[in-house]
Design a protein around this motif. Structure first.
Motif, short mmCIF file in Angstrom:
data_model
loop_
_atom_site.label_atom_id
_atom_site.label_comp_id
_atom_site.label_asym_id
_atom_site.label_seq_id
_atom_site.Cartn_x
_atom_site.Cartn_y
_atom_site.Cartn_z
N ILE A 1 -10.33 72.56 -21.77
CA ILE A 1 -10.16 73.63 -20.79
C ILE A 1 -8.66 73.77 -20.54
CG2 ILE A 1 -10.72 74.46 -18.48
CD1 ILE A 1 -13.26 72.78 -18.53
N GLY A 2 -8.12 74.89 -21.06
CA GLY A 2 -6.67 75.11 -20.94
C GLY A 2 -6.31 75.64 -19.56
N GLY A 3 -5.02 75.44 -19.13
CA GLY A 3 -4.05 74.67 -19.80
C GLY A 3 -4.11 73.17 -19.53
N GLY A 4 -4.65 72.71 -18.37
CA GLY A 4 -4.54 71.30 -18.01
C GLY A 4 -5.22 70.34 -18.97
N LEU B 1 -9.80 78.87 -18.74
CA LEU B 1 -10.48 79.11 -17.46
C LEU B 1 -9.46 78.92 -16.36
CD1 LEU B 1 -13.82 77.09 -17.89
CD2 LEU B 1 -13.46 79.54 -18.24
N LEU C 1 -8.84 79.29 -11.99
CA LEU C 1 -9.41 79.54 -10.66
C LEU C 1 -8.54 80.57 -9.95
CD1 LEU C 1 -10.15 75.94 -9.38
CD2 LEU C 1 -11.82 77.74 -9.76
N ASP D 1 -10.84 68.16 -19.40
CA ASP D 1 -9.91 68.78 -18.45
C ASP D 1 -9.09 67.67 -17.81
OD1 ASP D 1 -8.64 70.80 -17.09
OD2 ASP D 1 -10.44 71.62 -16.18
N VAL E 1 -8.41 67.37 -14.44
CA VAL E 1 -8.88 66.95 -13.12
C VAL E 1 -10.20 67.62 -12.74
CG1 VAL E 1 -7.47 68.69 -11.89
CG2 VAL E 1 -8.14 66.60 -10.70
N THR F 1 -15.86 73.10 -9.69
CA THR F 1 -16.23 74.50 -9.98
C THR F 1 -15.99 74.84 -11.46
OG1 THR F 1 -15.47 75.00 -7.75
CG2 THR F 1 -15.84 76.87 -9.21
N THR F 2 -14.83 74.45 -11.97
CA THR F 2 -14.45 74.80 -13.34
C THR F 2 -15.35 74.10 -14.35
OG1 THR F 2 -12.18 75.06 -12.59
CG2 THR F 2 -12.51 74.83 -14.96
O1 LIG Z 1 -12.53 71.26 -10.04
P1 LIG Z 1 -11.89 72.57 -9.74
O2 LIG Z 1 -11.75 72.82 -8.26
O3 LIG Z 1 -12.56 73.71 -10.44
O4 LIG Z 1 -10.39 72.49 -10.22
C1 LIG Z 1 -9.98 71.97 -11.45
C2 LIG Z 1 -9.33 73.03 -12.31
O5 LIG Z 1 -8.19 73.57 -11.63
C3 LIG Z 1 -7.06 73.55 -12.51
O6 LIG Z 1 -7.01 74.70 -13.26
P2 LIG Z 1 -6.22 76.02 -12.87
O7 LIG Z 1 -7.20 77.10 -12.59
O8 LIG Z 1 -5.22 75.74 -11.82
O9 LIG Z 1 -5.57 76.43 -14.26
P3 LIG Z 1 -4.57 75.64 -15.25
O10 LIG Z 1 -5.32 74.51 -15.90
O11 LIG Z 1 -4.21 76.68 -16.24
O12 LIG Z 1 -3.42 75.15 -14.43
C4 LIG Z 1 -7.35 72.38 -13.41
O13 LIG Z 1 -6.67 72.49 -14.64
C5 LIG Z 1 -8.84 72.42 -13.59
O14 LIG Z 1 -9.23 73.21 -14.70
#
Ligand SMILES: O=P(O)(O)OC[C@H]1O[C@H](OP(=O)(O)OP(=O)(O)O)[C@H](O)[C@@H]1O
Length: 207
Positions: free
Chosen positions: A36-39, A66, A68, A113, A115, A120-121
């Protein structure tokens, strides 16, 4: 301790090594990593190094995008529900892979991912991928093949989640290198000043 936790690249590398051992010990053998990009991208690539078995091919990594975004819904949301809409910015492309990866049907799929915060993600990723597999399997008459999803994250935040994962995944194939209290996590790839970041990580023992 500061309310921000700083993790160094070395620390993350070691978490991936340790987790790959656990994944292997649990007998889950991913055929494909879905990052799941970018993290998720840097952890995915490091994890692949340690999951590689001698004499076998590298595990292919596919990236889905994906993010948020603030939910602009006008319904009766309470504050805790705001800001949790997942937007799909990129999805799978099997055209670029070889014939063994014309679909996800019957595969062991590891979603990665950095974190698991509100979950939700991850929930979105799993449920959309499950939907894709189901549709493909029905179309191709391959509904008898078992497709298994696993999840790897560097960090699981110990907090109430806003979305759930299937028990099958959560109990059997959910690998979080660390579960930590709900604080602000600082990853090295977000650092503007990597020297400062590394110093903090050393002070906190995450180096
Ligand atoms: O458990 P959650 O509350 O769903 O949060 C976790 C998600 O939030 C961040 O993504 P972000 O949308 O900030 O995008 P990024 O990875 O591109 O920074 C992180 O990379 C996870 O994908």
């Amino acid at each position: 301790m500061s309310d921000k936790l700083y993790f160094s690249y070395n620390h993350i590398h070691k978490l991936c090594k340790e987790s790959a051992d656990k994944i292997r010990e649990s007998n889950f053998k991913p055929d494909i990593i879905i990052s799941i990009g970018g993290g998720g991208n840097i952890p995915s690539r490091i994890l692949r190094t340690f999951l590689k078995q001698e004499g076998s091919k590298n595990i292919p990594i596919q990236v889905i995008g994906l993010s948020l975004y603030e939910s602009l819904g006008t319904g009766n949301y309470d504050e805790s529900q705001i800001g949790k809409e997942v937007v799909r910015t990129q999805w799978l492309d099997f055209g670029a892979l070889d014939q063994h990866f014309d679909s996800l049907i019957g595969k062991n799929i590891l979603i990665v991912d950095e974190v698991d915060d509100t979950r939700t993600t991850l929930h979105y990723a799993v449920s959309e991928l499950q939907k894709d597999v189901k549709e493909q399997a029905e179309r191709l008459g391959r509904t008898d093949e078992a497709t298994n999803f696993g999840i790897f994250v560097l960090h699981n935040k110990d907090k109430p989640k806003k979305a759930q994962l299937d028990d099958e995944i959560l109990q059997g194939r959910y690998y979080a290198a660390r579960t930590l209290p709900d604080q602000w996590f600082c990853y090295p790839w977000d650092a503007q000043d990597i020297e400062f970041h590394s110093e903090q990580a050393i002070k906190q023992g995450f180096n």
